[in-house]
Design an enzyme around this catalytic site. Structure first.
Site, PDB file in Angstrom:
ATOM      1  N   ASN A   1      20.697  69.057  51.548  1.00 53.26           N
ATOM      2  CA  ASN A   1      20.702  68.827  52.992  1.00 53.26           C
ATOM      3  C   ASN A   1      21.269  67.448  53.274  1.00 53.26           C
ATOM      4  O   ASN A   1      20.731  66.439  52.780  1.00 53.26           O
ATOM      5  CB  ASN A   1      19.272  68.899  53.547  1.00 53.26           C
ATOM      6  N   GLU A   2      22.360  67.395  54.004  1.00 48.77           N
ATOM      7  CA  GLU A   2      22.944  66.127  54.469  1.00 48.77           C
ATOM      8  C   GLU A   2      22.947  65.044  53.403  1.00 48.77           C
ATOM      9  O   GLU A   2      22.204  64.055  53.482  1.00 48.77           O
ATOM     10  CB  GLU A   2      22.183  65.614  55.695  1.00 48.77           C
TER      11      GLU A   2
ATOM     12  N   GLU B   1      22.842  72.777  62.437  1.00 43.59           N
ATOM     13  CA  GLU B   1      21.779  72.233  63.285  1.00 43.59           C
ATOM     14  C   GLU B   1      22.389  71.800  64.606  1.00 43.59           C
ATOM     15  O   GLU B   1      23.310  70.974  64.636  1.00 43.59           O
ATOM     16  CB  GLU B   1      21.125  71.008  62.627  1.00 43.59           C
TER      17      GLU B   1
ATOM     18  N   TRP C   1      15.086  60.435  66.579  1.00 39.58           N
ATOM     19  CA  TRP C   1      15.516  59.380  65.660  1.00 39.58           C
ATOM     20  C   TRP C   1      16.438  58.318  66.260  1.00 39.58           C
ATOM     21  O   TRP C   1      16.795  57.362  65.576  1.00 39.58           O
ATOM     22  CB  TRP C   1      16.175  59.983  64.424  1.00 39.58           C
TER      23      TRP C   1
ATOM     24  N   GLU D   1       8.619  64.317  62.225  1.00 38.29           N
ATOM     25  CA  GLU D   1       9.441  64.809  63.338  1.00 38.29           C
ATOM     26  C   GLU D   1       8.612  65.444  64.451  1.00 38.29           C
ATOM     27  O   GLU D   1       9.091  66.321  65.171  1.00 38.29           O
ATOM     28  CB  GLU D   1      10.520  65.753  62.790  1.00 38.29           C
TER      29      GLU D   1
ATOM     30  N   MET E   1       7.940  64.365  67.271  1.00 36.61           N
ATOM     31  CA  MET E   1       8.498  64.135  68.604  1.00 36.61           C
ATOM     32  C   MET E   1       9.852  64.838  68.782  1.00 36.61           C
ATOM     33  O   MET E   1      10.522  64.633  69.789  1.00 36.61           O
ATOM     34  CB  MET E   1       8.674  62.633  68.858  1.00 36.61           C
ATOM     35  N   HIS E   2      10.286  65.614  67.801  1.00 30.90           N
ATOM     36  CA  HIS E   2      11.602  66.270  67.869  1.00 30.90           C
ATOM     37  C   HIS E   2      11.455  67.648  68.510  1.00 30.90           C
ATOM     38  O   HIS E   2      10.681  68.481  68.038  1.00 30.90           O
ATOM     39  CB  HIS E   2      12.157  66.419  66.450  1.00 30.90           C
TER      40      HIS E   2
HETATM   41  C1  GAL Z   1      18.994  66.204  60.535  1.00 32.58           C
HETATM   42  C2  GAL Z   1      18.307  66.820  59.326  1.00 32.58           C
HETATM   43  C3  GAL Z   1      17.161  67.727  59.738  1.00 32.58           C
HETATM   44  C4  GAL Z   1      16.308  67.057  60.773  1.00 32.58           C
HETATM   45  C5  GAL Z   1      17.169  66.668  61.945  1.00 32.58           C
HETATM   46  C6  GAL Z   1      16.409  66.044  63.087  1.00 32.58           C
HETATM   47  O1  GAL Z   1      19.712  65.072  60.194  1.00 32.58           O
HETATM   48  O2  GAL Z   1      19.211  67.560  58.562  1.00 32.58           O
HETATM   49  O3  GAL Z   1      16.402  68.069  58.601  1.00 32.58           O
HETATM   50  O4  GAL Z   1      15.692  65.950  60.212  1.00 32.58           O
HETATM   51  O5  GAL Z   1      18.118  65.750  61.509  1.00 32.58           O
HETATM   52  O6  GAL Z   1      17.286  65.729  64.143  1.00 32.58           O
END
Ligand code: GAL
Length: 657
Positions: free
Chosen positions: A146-147, A319, A327, A367, A369-370
């Site tokens: 992942n990323e 995503e 973030w 996360e 607050m996401h």
């Molecule tokens: C991305 C990441 C995800 C999640 C997301 C939150 O960078 O791949 O797992 O953390 O950000 O915005």
């Protein structure tokens, strides 16, 4: 996934929710119009709770439920989030930052990709997953890790990395004198007697040698690709016929995404328009305020075009921001309609699938607050209704609305190595990605479609090739342009460096000198508040230099525009244009207009803040502005409303005739 298949997806983490909720979740997804679910990429500790143990039953049950609910799955390998027991096994697997501080357990991306035990464990878990689930009817694709590089982790300064870096240098230079010469180590007594003495570049009082920094980037870029390839191979062997992808993060340039994507079937990227704007700023004055709830008009599109190139024509969004992220320095709510708007723009640029991050907001951990498509109390968040709307719209559109786009007449060259070079030697210049985005935005303001390409691309199908920042062009670059017979537009600093990262022999633009017919005698960088006006011959003043300007000897080039002191600002030789500064938007608009005209590409500038992208015979218009905009093109409307395009509105027109 199937090529040319347009689907909506969502990221779902069954390991974080009671199993009794799973079926209800998947049935609600299906009802919303979602067809693809991305899962598994952080589930390592649930799959391998302890060393030597395996528990794949829960994931099989989750895949069964997805399948029974009519959904397909993109299964992620979990290397980004290793379990605690692996650290017990390999206490030295931690990533180390440039200052020498080791990372720690309690988050993700804390491992060093150069650690052989960790890398092997990643391959083993990927292989085991592929063996167990690779033939499951729900699984349509694999995501590796992942990323890479997320949270600023593209490099690690660990002892293991140092060993591999030395080995890499030894292979590249063979003898230490060659390295000393290439890096210019006679300067400040930096000579090495042996490769064993070389460390990764660490913070030093006078800054590290930029050639040393660049090689460390190259080493890590190659390392990351190798790390990825080993998992991709393992997965392919046990899960044939499924696509393999990696999800790249927007605005990340720490390694060469073109090179890594060579081992993938398609590229994917993660799109957070409001987070990116807050973090990186946008084009134009007050962009952060003006586009607060919709994002910069060119950020998402630039990445769509970049990852379409990385995936050799195939890409998707793994995503998509569905509401506020957690973030950035501040995290605004999207404009009502923005989630739908971003989705359609991705499809207009050729995305095969777009998946929202995430299904339900997780009320615990980092996360909490996401936003998700569902609130933490299980009710739909505003994004959910927009997803359902897109699903209905997708179903109503004819297949012909999604005809593939023809290769664009205009190509923009993006070069990861130049990003690293600029960062190693900024000299007051603008960030590399911002420079490329500024040229890209000017092309979009002219209303033309753009394909992004790596520097080694074939340019035969292009009319105009724009290279905003190509510090050390491949030796055959100018010849390739010439044999393709296309017009070229180069930005300042192009050709200014050798591949070893020394100043170009006989001054910049180095191996572009003959093509451009000029020599860069001196350069200066300027404080961000200073503008140097540029006057076009026989025209009104159009634009100004910002950040950077050069003093040119135009021995074989014609000067089209000058600075106040008479020095050349825009020059041309034959079909090769050179911009001897970083330009503000007005200057970039003017130089792009000239280059397009020379190339015979028809510009059709849309209204301010409207962006357009064509695929097949359909033109897609997107209004990023805060006022209704009158469309500048005509055609039969297949999506949108008659009349003006509202703020955050989408209009799709089929060209008639
Ligand atoms: C991305 C990441 C995800 C999640 C997301 C939150 O960078 O791949 O797992 O953390 O950000 O915005």
């Amino acid at each position: 996934m199937r090529p040319r298949d347009f689907s909506l997806g969502v990221c779902w983490y069954p390991e974080q929710w009671p199993e009794s909720d799973w079926r209800r979740d998947t049935e609600r997804m299906f009802d919303m119009g979602i067809t693809v679910v991305r899962l598994g990429e952080f589930a390592w500790s649930r799959l391998q709770p302890a060393r030597g143990q395996w528990d794949g039953d829960w994931l099989r049950r989750a895949l069964d439920i997805l399948h029974e609910s009519g959904l397909r799955a993109i299964l992620g390998t979990p290397g980004a989030a290793p379990p605690r027991w692996l650290l017990d096994q390999f206490p030295d697997m931690l990533r180390v930052d440039a200052g020498g501080a080791a990372s720690a357990f309690g988050s993700r991306r804390f491992a060093c990709l150069a650690h052989p035990g960790y890398a092997r464990a990643c391959v083993c878990v990927a292989r085991r997953m592929a063996r167990e689930f690779g033939g499951h009817p729900a699984v349509c694709a694999w995501q590796i890790d992942n990323e890479y590089g997320c949270h600023d982790t593209a490099q690690s300064w660990s002892a293991r990395a140092a060993v591999l870096f030395r080995r890499w240098l030894c292979t590249r230079y063979r003898d230490i004198d060659a390295l000393n010469r290439a890096w210019g180590n006679a300067f400040w007594s930096m000579q090495y007697a042996d490769f064993a003495q070389i460390e990764p570049p660490r913070p030093t009082p006078g800054g590290s040698n930029p050639a040393h920094v660049l090689d460390f980037h190259r080493f890590w870029s190659a390392r990351t690709a190798t790390f990825n390839r080993r998992q991709a191979n393992a997965v392919r062997r046990h899960s044939p016929g499924r696509d393999v992808l990696h999800d790249f993060m927007g605005f990340s340039t720490g390694f060469d995404h073109f090179a890594l994507a060579a081992d993938l079937d398609l590229a994917a990227w993660n799109s957070y328009p409001l987070g990116f704007l807050a973090r990186h700023g946008g084009g134009g004055d007050n962009a952060r305020e003006k586009y607060l709830r919709i994002g910069d008009p060119d950020h998402a599109a630039f990445h769509h075009d970049l990852y379409r190139a990385c995936g050799r024509g195939r890409f998707c969004i793994t995503e998509q921001q569905p509401g506020p992220v957690n973030w950035a320095a501040y995290n605004p709510l999207p404009l009502p309609g923005a989630v739908r708007f971003w989705t359609w723009e991705a499809f207009a640029h050729g995305a095969e699938m777009l998946s929202y991050f995430r299904w339900r907001q997780m009320p615990r951990a980092q996360e909490q607050m996401h936003a998700g498509l569902l609130r933490p109390d299980d009710r739909p968040a505003p994004g959910a209704a927009e997803v359902a709307q897109v699903a209905r719209e997708l179903a109503a559109l004819p297949e012909s609305a999604f005809a593939p786009a023809a290769p664009a007449e205009v190509a923009l060259v993006f070069d990861y190595q130049s990003c690293w070079m600029r960062d190693a030697l900024p000299h007051g210049d603008a960030p590399a990605l911002a420079t490329c985005l500024a040229f890209y935005a000017a092309l979009r303001r002219a209303g033309v479609d753009v394909d992004i390409t790596p520097p080694h691309a074939d340019f035969t199908a292009r009319r105009l090739v724009v290279a905003p920042l190509l510090l050390a062009p491949p030796e055959d670059f100018a010849a390739r342009l010439q044999s393709a017979g296309c017009t070229a537009l180069f930005g300042a600093r192009c050709g200014s460096a050798t591949a070893e990262f020394a100043l170009a022999d006989d001054l910049p633009p180095g191996n572009l000198r003959e093509a451009l017919g000029l020599t860069v005698l001196r350069v200066e960088s300027l404080p961000p508040t200073v503008e140097a006006p540029v006057a076009w011959r026989g025209a009104e003043n159009r634009g100004a230099a910002i950040h950077w300007r050069e003093v040119i000897d135009a021995h074989d080039a014609q000067t089209l525009a000058t600075f106040a002191d008479g020095g050349g600002a825009v020059l041309v030789r034959g079909g090769a244009f050179y911009l001897a500064c970083r330009g503000n938007a007005a200057l970039l608009d003017a130089v792009v207009a000239r280059a397009l005209r020379h190339a015979g590409v028809e510009a059709a500038p849309p209204p301010a803040d409207v962006r357009v992208r064509r695929r097949g015979d359909v033109a897609w218009l997107f209004n990023y502005g805060d006022a209704p905009a009158t469309p500048h093109l005509a055609g039969d409307m297949i999506l949108g409303e008659a009349g003006a395009i509202p703020p955050g509105g989408v209009l799709a027109l089929r060209r008639n005739g």
